[in-house]
Motif scaffolding. Structure first.
Motif, PDB file in Angstrom:
ATOM      1  N   UNK A 230      40.001  40.451  56.196  1.00 35.34           N
ATOM      2  CA  UNK A 230      40.746  41.686  56.467  1.00 35.34           C
ATOM      3  C   UNK A 230      40.511  42.060  57.922  1.00 35.34           C
ATOM      4  N   UNK A 231      41.574  42.513  58.594  1.00 40.79           N
ATOM      5  CA  UNK A 231      41.457  42.926  59.991  1.00 40.79           C
ATOM      6  C   UNK A 231      41.930  44.369  60.134  1.00 40.79           C
ATOM      7  N   UNK A 232      41.483  44.990  61.244  1.00 35.54           N
ATOM      8  CA  UNK A 232      41.782  46.395  61.449  1.00 35.54           C
ATOM      9  C   UNK A 232      41.675  46.706  62.939  1.00 35.54           C
ATOM     10  N   UNK A 233      42.452  47.664  63.471  1.00 41.02           N
ATOM     11  CA  UNK A 233      42.319  48.005  64.891  1.00 41.02           C
ATOM     12  C   UNK A 233      40.935  48.519  65.259  1.00 41.02           C
ATOM     13  N   UNK A 249      37.467  43.977  51.965  1.00 40.65           N
ATOM     14  CA  UNK A 249      36.866  42.706  51.543  1.00 40.65           C
ATOM     15  C   UNK A 249      35.816  42.933  50.461  1.00 40.65           C
ATOM     16  N   UNK A 250      35.068  44.013  50.568  1.00 39.23           N
ATOM     17  CA  UNK A 250      34.057  44.310  49.536  1.00 39.23           C
ATOM     18  C   UNK A 250      34.709  44.528  48.178  1.00 39.23           C
ATOM     19  N   UNK A 251      35.799  45.292  48.145  1.00 32.67           N
ATOM     20  CA  UNK A 251      36.496  45.502  46.868  1.00 32.67           C
ATOM     21  C   UNK A 251      37.044  44.182  46.336  1.00 32.67           C
ATOM     22  N   UNK A 252      37.532  43.323  47.231  1.00 30.94           N
ATOM     23  CA  UNK A 252      38.056  42.022  46.810  1.00 30.94           C
ATOM     24  C   UNK A 252      36.957  41.182  46.166  1.00 30.94           C
ATOM     25  N   UNK A 253      35.779  41.165  46.789  1.00 32.91           N
ATOM     26  CA  UNK A 253      34.663  40.393  46.248  1.00 32.91           C
ATOM     27  C   UNK A 253      34.227  40.957  44.897  1.00 32.91           C
ATOM     28  N   UNK A 254      34.207  42.265  44.766  1.00 34.14           N
ATOM     29  CA  UNK A 254      33.822  42.884  43.495  1.00 34.14           C
ATOM     30  C   UNK A 254      34.767  42.462  42.369  1.00 34.14           C
ATOM     31  N   UNK A 255      36.059  42.404  42.663  1.00 28.15           N
ATOM     32  CA  UNK A 255      37.029  42.029  41.631  1.00 28.15           C
ATOM     33  C   UNK A 255      36.844  40.573  41.215  1.00 28.15           C
ATOM     34  N   UNK A 361      42.571  40.042  43.606  1.00 30.92           N
ATOM     35  CA  UNK A 361      42.325  40.930  44.741  1.00 30.92           C
ATOM     36  C   UNK A 361      43.399  42.004  44.830  1.00 30.92           C
ATOM     37  N   UNK A 362      44.651  41.589  44.668  1.00 28.53           N
ATOM     38  CA  UNK A 362      45.788  42.513  44.637  1.00 28.53           C
ATOM     39  C   UNK A 362      45.749  43.499  45.809  1.00 28.53           C
ATOM     40  N   UNK A 363      45.555  42.959  47.004  1.00 32.93           N
ATOM     41  CA  UNK A 363      45.476  43.805  48.197  1.00 32.93           C
ATOM     42  C   UNK A 363      46.129  43.049  49.354  1.00 32.93           C
ATOM     43  N   UNK A 364      47.278  43.522  49.831  1.00 35.54           N
ATOM     44  CA  UNK A 364      47.969  42.812  50.923  1.00 35.54           C
ATOM     45  C   UNK A 364      47.190  42.815  52.233  1.00 35.54           C
ATOM     46  N   UNK A 365      46.167  43.660  52.330  1.00 38.93           N
ATOM     47  CA  UNK A 365      45.357  43.699  53.539  1.00 38.93           C
ATOM     48  C   UNK A 365      44.343  42.548  53.600  1.00 38.93           C
TER      49      UNK A 365
END
Length: 470
Positions: A230-233, A249-255, A361-365
């Motif tokens: 995941x990237x961010x400004x 990324x943490x939420x993705x890993x948890x899932x 993950x269900x997260x486009x980020x």
């Protein structure tokens, strides 16, 4: 005088009893084998500072000294990887039409830091009935046994029906160059065989050192490694925002951590659980029998999931192994990544596992990318021609210990051969403790008796295969 003689005899018996049972008689050629094993183990073959090429050259020199012709010894190393070379040796058979039998072992070992070990990891120590050193078990015991076997057979003047081949390669533990894959893709003629024997499996010991079962590796999982990013400004940490790369990324890993892949058994794992259910008994044994009858049995899966080996055997697994994030303590993270390492059952593609991770993950980020690697292929069949000799020799050395087929949750160089069409089986005869003798860890060790028994097991088994009719 007669009374004194009787007293002397009684005293001798008493001393003998105190000394314990007599040591086993040395095996034929045992001293030479120990010297070969020591030389191989003490040749550093780590990627950072060692040389598989040197180890291969030393083994070739021993084979040449035993009478092998230069034409039967092929040393190979690519110019761009001069220290990652290997050796292929050929022991000609008397029937040129009979397919060859290949013996495969890897020379490289994982890294070992002297300051972390009790003993020098690159010096072979024998203490308390164990050999200690990096590679003492994985995989230099097997490489030494195979090399010694060729020498032993040549010294006997043995003429096998089938040609025997030996491949000692580098890169199984990862790194720059994989010799087994290179041979399969570029020098198939050197290693072509009707089947191959490789490392892994072995005689499984319980905590008391008693043999429980003799595992034969008939199938392997495929490795799939995925990178979540995941990237961010970013910005100043005094102005936090909910849109945070680390949070994504943490939420993705948890899932992913909360997800259990469905049980997916094949012929090998059904045979494994069926056989082991009778060996272990109790709740765990009942769960094994239940999972064979119904892979969707949730209660059985819950019981088996408590044991890491049973859990791995049931189906695909994924686990987070690395995490990187942020660039400063007082800045919002501009990037966060996690590495997910999966072990995939045969029949499931790496792309399918990636799709499952993306859906979880269900997260486009969060993007999910995959490292390159081989797709899985089904293991070779366990025919009577393969299994009957194993059972025969195993019963001779470990009476009453059942032979059980298994699927390897990790991966070996055998996968490259199977992909190339050479049936490959993990058959080594080493007795392994529940902790696998600290393989890849500190103070790696293997029982002295285990190594010598495996040497005898391999000698008897290969001679049966070498004279087998088609």
């Amino acid at each position: 005088m007669r009374g004194l003689a009787i007293l002397a005899a009684v005293a001798a018996l008493a001393l003998s009893a105190l000394a314990g049972p007599a040591a086993a008689a040395p095996q034929p050629g045992e001293a030479a084998f120990r010297a070969l094993y020591k030389e191989l183990v003490e040749t550093n073959t780590t990627q950072s500072s060692g040389s598989c090429t040197l180890a291969a050259e030393r083994m070739a020199a021993r084979l040449k000294a035993a009478g092998f012709a230069d034409a039967d010894l092929t040393l190979f190393a690519l110019p761009e990887f001069p220290k990652d070379g290997g050796l292929v040796a050929v022991y000609p058979g008397r029937d040129p039409k009979a397919g060859a039998i290949l013996l495969l072992a890897h020379l490289d070992v994982v890294e070992a830091k002297r300051e972390d070990w009790t003993r020098d990891p690159f010096t072979l120590f024998e203490e308390g009935g164990y050999f200690y050193a990096r590679g003492a078990a994985d995989d230099k015991a097997q490489a030494a046994i195979f090399t010694d076997l060729f020498i032993r057979l040549r010294q006997e003047g043995y003429r096998p029906r089938h040609t025997l081949k030996l491949a000692l390669t580098c890169g199984e533990e990862g790194g720059r160059f994989n010799g087994a894959s290179w041979l399969a893709q570029n020098r198939r003629d050197l290693i072509d065989a009707r089947f191959a024997l490789n490392e892994w499996a072995g005689v499984n010991l319980d905590a008391a050192g008693k043999p429980v079962f003799h595992a034969i590796m008939a199938d392997q999982k495929t490795v799939g490694t995925y990178r979540l990013e995941a990237t961010n400004p970013g910005g100043h940490s005094s102005r936090p925002l909910p849109d945070n790369a680390i949070y994504h990324v943490t939420r993705a890993v948890d899932r992913i951590a909360a997800y259990e892949f469905p049980a997916q058994l094949n012929d090998v794992t059904r045979a494994y659980f069926g056989a082991m259910s009778k060996i272990v008994g109790g709740e765990r044994g009942a769960a094994m029998a239940a999972i064979v009858a119904d892979p969707n049995d949730a209660a059985a899966k819950a019981v088996l999931a408590r044991d890491p080996n049973d859990h791995a055997m049931m189906g695909t697994t994924c686990v987070a192994t690395m995490f990187e994030a942020g660039h400063a303590a007082n800045a919002l993270p501009q990037r966060a990544t996690a590495t997910i390492n999966c072990r995939i059952v045969p029949g499931v593609t790496r792309a399918a596992v990636r799709d499952t991770l993306v859906g979880l993950i269900d997260d486009p980020q969060v993007t999910v990318s995959e490292s390159r690697g081989r797709e899985g292929v089904a293991g070779p069949p366990l025919t009577p021609q393969i299994m009957d000799p194993i059972r025969k020799v195993s019963e001779q050395l470990w009476p009453g210990v059942p032979v059980v087929p298994t699927m390897e949750a990790a991966a070996t160089d055998g996968k490259a051969l199977i992909t190339a069409g050479i049936p490959t089986y993990g058959v080594m005869g080493l007795a392994l403790e529940p902790d696998l003798g600290h393989m890849h860890g500190l103070n790696e060790r293997i029982g002295v008796k285990s190594v010598l028994d495996a040497r005898e097991f391999t000698y008897r088994l290969v001679k049966i295969y070498a004279d087998q009719k088609d």
